[in-house]
Design a protein around this motif. Structure first.
Motif, PDB file in Angstrom:
ATOM      1  N   LEU A 115      -7.665  -1.192   0.586  1.00 41.71           N
ATOM      2  CA  LEU A 115      -6.591  -1.147  -0.343  1.00 41.71           C
ATOM      3  C   LEU A 115      -5.775  -1.594  -1.218  1.00 41.71           C
ATOM      4  CD1 LEU A 115      -3.486  -1.195   2.885  1.00 41.71           C
ATOM      5  CD2 LEU A 115      -4.701   0.899   1.809  1.00 41.71           C
ATOM      6  N   GLU A 123       2.563  -2.987   0.432  1.00 40.44           N
ATOM      7  CA  GLU A 123       1.856  -2.206   0.831  1.00 40.44           C
ATOM      8  C   GLU A 123       1.351  -1.691   2.100  1.00 40.44           C
ATOM      9  OE1 GLU A 123       1.062  -1.239  -3.758  1.00 40.44           O
ATOM     10  OE2 GLU A 123       0.066  -2.729  -3.055  1.00 40.44           O
ATOM     11  N   LYS A 136       1.036   1.315   4.878  1.00 39.77           N
ATOM     12  CA  LYS A 136      -0.290   1.623   5.428  1.00 39.77           C
ATOM     13  C   LYS A 136      -0.850   1.516   7.096  1.00 39.77           C
ATOM     14  CE  LYS A 136      -3.774   3.737   4.182  1.00 39.77           C
ATOM     15  NZ  LYS A 136      -3.975   5.506   4.084  1.00 39.77           N
ATOM     16  N   CYS A 191      -7.818  -2.151   5.926  1.00 39.65           N
ATOM     17  CA  CYS A 191      -6.205  -1.196   6.750  1.00 39.65           C
ATOM     18  C   CYS A 191      -7.141  -0.508   7.983  1.00 39.65           C
ATOM     19  CB  CYS A 191      -4.844  -0.250   6.354  1.00 39.65           C
ATOM     20  SG  CYS A 191      -4.421   0.533   7.559  1.00 39.65           S
TER      21      CYS A 191
END
Length: 128
Positions: A6, A22, A26, A53
């Motif tokens: 990410l 964020e 996610k 992630c």
């Protein structure tokens, strides 16, 4: 289960980690779309939880899309590498010419000084 990076590229070319919001969004979306046991195991083996992630891929189409995205990323990286190599070669050529020119100048100057020293030594010897 794969890991999505990410990180975002900053203006200076470095990778900046995602914001906490964020990352949490996610992770929540990935967890909702995954098998809980697989996701938990992948999350436990996450190499960098601040950037990656876990994402579960289901089906050949999802795997094919991920492969295509990786191919595009690899092509961009290869292109950047070729560009950097070209720039480096140009810089090397420029430096080589510059150094050769300075070397010739120094050799010429050394020859001039050698002649002056010999002439000076001859003048000193003749005056004795």
């Amino acid at each position: 289960v794969f890991f999505d990076d990410l990180s975002t590229e900053a203006a200076d070319g470095t990778l900046a980690p995602p914001t906490a919001q964020e990352l949490q969004a996610k992770r929540a979306a990935a967890f909702a779309a995954s098998d809980e046991a697989l996701w938990s195991r992948a999350d436990a083996h996450n190499p960098d939880p601040s950037r990656f992630c876990p994402v579960q891929l289901t089906g050949f189409q999802a795997l094919h899309e991920r492969h295509a995205a990786q191919q595009q990323t690899a092509a961009r990286v290869a292109s950047a590498l070729h560009s950097s190599c070209d720039d480096l070669r140009a810089l090397e050529d420029e430096r080589e010419v510059s150094v050769a020119l300075r070397l010739r100048h120094c050799q010429s100057r050394q020859l001039q000084l050698s002649h002056r020293i010999v002439a000076l030594a001859a003048a000193v010897e003749s005056s004795r």
